[in-house]
Structures are given as structure tokens and as C-alpha cells.
Design a protein around this motif. Structure first.
Motif, PDB file in Angstrom:
ATOM      1  N   ILE A 151     -14.599  44.688  29.096  1.00 10.89           N
ATOM      2  CA  ILE A 151     -15.351  44.946  27.864  1.00 10.89           C
ATOM      3  C   ILE A 151     -14.720  44.190  26.694  1.00 10.89           C
ATOM      4  CG2 ILE A 151     -15.772  46.766  26.139  1.00 10.89           C
ATOM      5  CD1 ILE A 151     -16.278  48.640  28.595  1.00 10.89           C
ATOM      6  N   VAL A 152     -13.397  44.149  26.667  1.00 10.00           N
ATOM      7  CA  VAL A 152     -12.690  43.449  25.592  1.00 10.00           C
ATOM      8  C   VAL A 152     -12.822  41.938  25.769  1.00 10.00           C
ATOM      9  CG1 VAL A 152     -10.438  43.051  24.504  1.00 10.00           C
ATOM     10  CG2 VAL A 152     -11.096  45.366  25.209  1.00 10.00           C
ATOM     11  N   VAL A 153     -12.767  41.469  27.002  1.00  9.63           N
ATOM     12  CA  VAL A 153     -12.960  40.034  27.261  1.00  9.63           C
ATOM     13  C   VAL A 153     -14.310  39.604  26.705  1.00  9.63           C
ATOM     14  CG1 VAL A 153     -13.247  38.266  29.041  1.00  9.63           C
ATOM     15  CG2 VAL A 153     -11.452  39.989  29.296  1.00  9.63           C
ATOM     16  N   ASP A 154     -15.353  40.364  27.018  1.00 14.96           N
ATOM     17  CA  ASP A 154     -16.694  40.041  26.523  1.00 14.96           C
ATOM     18  C   ASP A 154     -16.739  40.064  24.991  1.00 14.96           C
ATOM     19  OD1 ASP A 154     -17.497  39.857  29.175  1.00 14.96           O
ATOM     20  OD2 ASP A 154     -18.502  41.814  29.194  1.00 14.96           O
ATOM     21  N   ALA A 155     -16.106  41.056  24.393  1.00 13.28           N
ATOM     22  CA  ALA A 155     -16.106  41.169  22.932  1.00 13.28           C
ATOM     23  C   ALA A 155     -15.388  39.984  22.285  1.00 13.28           C
ATOM     24  CB  ALA A 155     -15.463  42.488  22.507  1.00 13.28           C
ATOM     25  N   PHE A 156     -14.266  39.568  22.872  1.00 14.91           N
ATOM     26  CA  PHE A 156     -13.550  38.396  22.357  1.00 14.91           C
ATOM     27  C   PHE A 156     -14.438  37.158  22.434  1.00 14.91           C
ATOM     28  CE2 PHE A 156      -9.064  40.070  22.604  1.00 14.91           C
ATOM     29  CZ  PHE A 156      -8.682  39.648  21.351  1.00 14.91           C
ATOM     30  N   GLU A 157     -15.088  36.966  23.566  1.00  9.09           N
ATOM     31  CA  GLU A 157     -15.935  35.774  23.736  1.00  9.09           C
ATOM     32  C   GLU A 157     -17.017  35.721  22.667  1.00  9.09           C
ATOM     33  OE1 GLU A 157     -17.272  35.681  27.812  1.00  9.09           O
ATOM     34  OE2 GLU A 157     -15.235  35.341  28.562  1.00  9.09           O
ATOM     35  N   VAL A 158     -17.674  36.840  22.429  1.00 14.06           N
ATOM     36  CA  VAL A 158     -18.740  36.895  21.424  1.00 14.06           C
ATOM     37  C   VAL A 158     -18.164  36.620  20.030  1.00 14.06           C
ATOM     38  CG1 VAL A 158     -20.353  38.453  20.247  1.00 14.06           C
ATOM     39  CG2 VAL A 158     -20.241  38.421  22.751  1.00 14.06           C
ATOM     40  N   LYS A 159     -17.072  37.286  19.700  1.00 14.10           N
ATOM     41  CA  LYS A 159     -16.493  37.163  18.360  1.00 14.10           C
ATOM     42  C   LYS A 159     -15.945  35.749  18.113  1.00 14.10           C
ATOM     43  CE  LYS A 159     -14.729  39.922  14.911  1.00 14.10           C
ATOM     44  NZ  LYS A 159     -15.258  41.112  14.305  1.00 14.10           N
ATOM     45  N   LEU A 160     -15.241  35.208  19.098  1.00 14.06           N
ATOM     46  CA  LEU A 160     -14.685  33.860  18.925  1.00 14.06           C
ATOM     47  C   LEU A 160     -15.795  32.809  18.822  1.00 14.06           C
ATOM     48  CD1 LEU A 160     -11.651  34.126  21.364  1.00 14.06           C
ATOM     49  CD2 LEU A 160     -11.544  33.870  18.877  1.00 14.06           C
ATOM     50  N   LYS A 161     -16.843  32.992  19.589  1.00 17.16           N
ATOM     51  CA  LYS A 161     -17.985  32.051  19.540  1.00 17.16           C
ATOM     52  C   LYS A 161     -18.643  32.120  18.160  1.00 17.16           C
ATOM     53  CE  LYS A 161     -20.190  31.574  23.304  1.00 17.16           C
ATOM     54  NZ  LYS A 161     -21.011  31.766  24.495  1.00 17.16           N
ATOM     55  N   SER A 162     -18.802  33.328  17.618  1.00 21.05           N
ATOM     56  CA  SER A 162     -19.449  33.450  16.307  1.00 21.05           C
ATOM     57  C   SER A 162     -18.569  32.897  15.189  1.00 21.05           C
ATOM     58  CB  SER A 162     -19.801  34.918  16.018  1.00 21.05           C
ATOM     59  OG  SER A 162     -18.653  35.661  15.720  1.00 21.05           O
ATOM     60  N   GLN A 163     -17.250  32.940  15.373  1.00 16.95           N
ATOM     61  CA  GLN A 163     -16.349  32.410  14.348  1.00 16.95           C
ATOM     62  C   GLN A 163     -16.302  30.889  14.364  1.00 16.95           C
ATOM     63  OE1 GLN A 163     -12.523  34.293  14.948  1.00 16.95           O
ATOM     64  NE2 GLN A 163     -13.119  36.094  13.787  1.00 16.95           N
ATOM     65  N   SER A 164     -16.565  30.298  15.537  1.00 17.77           N
ATOM     66  CA  SER A 164     -16.510  28.832  15.622  1.00 17.77           C
ATOM     67  C   SER A 164     -17.855  28.196  15.296  1.00 17.77           C
ATOM     68  CB  SER A 164     -16.040  28.406  17.017  1.00 17.77           C
ATOM     69  OG  SER A 164     -16.996  28.750  17.984  1.00 17.77           O
ATOM     70  N   ALA A 165     -18.875  29.020  15.167  1.00 12.07           N
ATOM     71  CA  ALA A 165     -20.219  28.490  14.882  1.00 12.07           C
ATOM     72  C   ALA A 165     -20.377  28.114  13.427  1.00 12.07           C
ATOM     73  CB  ALA A 165     -21.293  29.516  15.265  1.00 12.07           C
TER      74      ALA A 165
END
Length: 165
Positions: A151-165
Motif C-alpha cells: 500500500i505504501v509502495v503504491d502511495a509513493f509511486e503516485v506521490k512521486l509521479k505527481s511531484q515530477s509532473a
């Protein structure tokens, strides 16, 4: 008499070490409240906001029937009083944790003598693990998947992707 314990922390993110301590504590007490600390002063500058951390912890511990996750801010002993907890659970990884935690336990005992602090030593496999290490690995695109729930892996992926966009 039912014994309610609080396991407090920022859980930014909740690691497998945190889950280990929570699971073990849930077997020791009738009720365990995972108290996710909000930091109004933003001293720790959390990666995940309070609602995200509460949601993650709730999902991760959903299979522990006597565990409830709640957000809190302010003094831990005040939160303990509000929820009727008489035990604070703290996980210890190293001797440096112990020195700090004993100081905090002493202050909490002075502020609220009815609340006891119980220390649970981290399992050998998790003594090196901290949320800050996991955050650093994640931000640098390393593999942190062994250290957190999916669940945390998925949350990191979403958050990191949104920060790099």
C-alpha cells in the motif's frame, strides 16, 4: 479491566518495523490505538500528509481486530486521556532510541502519572530501518519495497509521479 495502549508516531511512512511492533503490541493489550501524529509546527516536514498516513496505517493494520488508527496533535498524554489509554507503546531500534525514549517517558509520567510507557525492542530484522531512510531511498528511485507494505509502495509511486509532473 481493559487495557488500552497507544502506539504513537508520525508513520511517514509506516514501515514493516512499525507493523511488527503494532502486531506484537496488539497481542499484549486489549485495544491498541495507533496514534498518527500531526505536526502543526511542520518540524518533520512529512512527505505524506496526515490524512494519507492515517489511511495507509488503517489499511495496513485492517487485519488486526483490536487495532484502531486515529490522528492526533498536541501532547500525547492529553490524547491518551481523551481515548482512555493507560499505556504508551514505543518501539526501540538502538541504544540511541532508548536514551531519547526514556527522557520522553519520564516527562510523560510526570505529566500523567497514570500512564505507563512500555518499550518493545525491534525485531533483529528491522533494527536498521527508519521512515526517513525509506523516504530517502524512494526519492532517489531505489528499491524500498522490502521495507514497507505494498500500500505504501503504491502511495509513493503516485506521490512521486505527481511531484515530477
Amino acid at each position: 479491566m481493559r487495557v488500552t495502549a497507544i502506539y504513537p508516531g508520525t508513520f511517514d511512512p509506516m514501515t514493516v518495523g512499525h507493523v511488527d511492533v503494532a502486531t506484537r503490541a496488539s497481542k499484549m493489550f486489549d485495544d491498541l490505538i495507533i496514534g498518527v501524529a500531526g505536526d502543526p509546527s511542520n518540524k518533520k516536514n512529512p512527505f505524506f500528509d496526515l490524512d494519507e498516513r492515517v489511511d495507509q496505517a488503517s489499511q495496513i493494520t485492517a487485519d488486526l481486530p483490536n487495532v484502531k488508527v486515529m490522528a492526533f496533535s498536541g501532547l500525547l498524554v492529553n490524547f491518551a486521556s481523551e481515548v482512555g489509554a493507560n499505556v504508551i507503546v514505543r518501539g526501540l531500534r538502538a541504544i540511541s532510541d532508548f536514551e531519547y525514549e526514556v527522557q520522553i517517558a519520564g516527562v510523560n509520567r510526570h505529566l500523567s502519572p497514570a500512564v505507563e510507557t512500555v518499550f518493545i525492542a525491534a525485531s533483529q530484522d528491522f533494527t536498521f530501518l527508519s521512515s526517513s531512510i525509506v523516504r530517502e531511498i524512494a526519492k532517489l528511485n531505489g528499491d524500498y519495497s522490502d521495507f514497507v507494505h505494498p500500500i505504501v509502495v503504491d502511495a509513493f509511486e503516485v506521490k512521486l509521479k505527481s511531484q515530477s509532473a
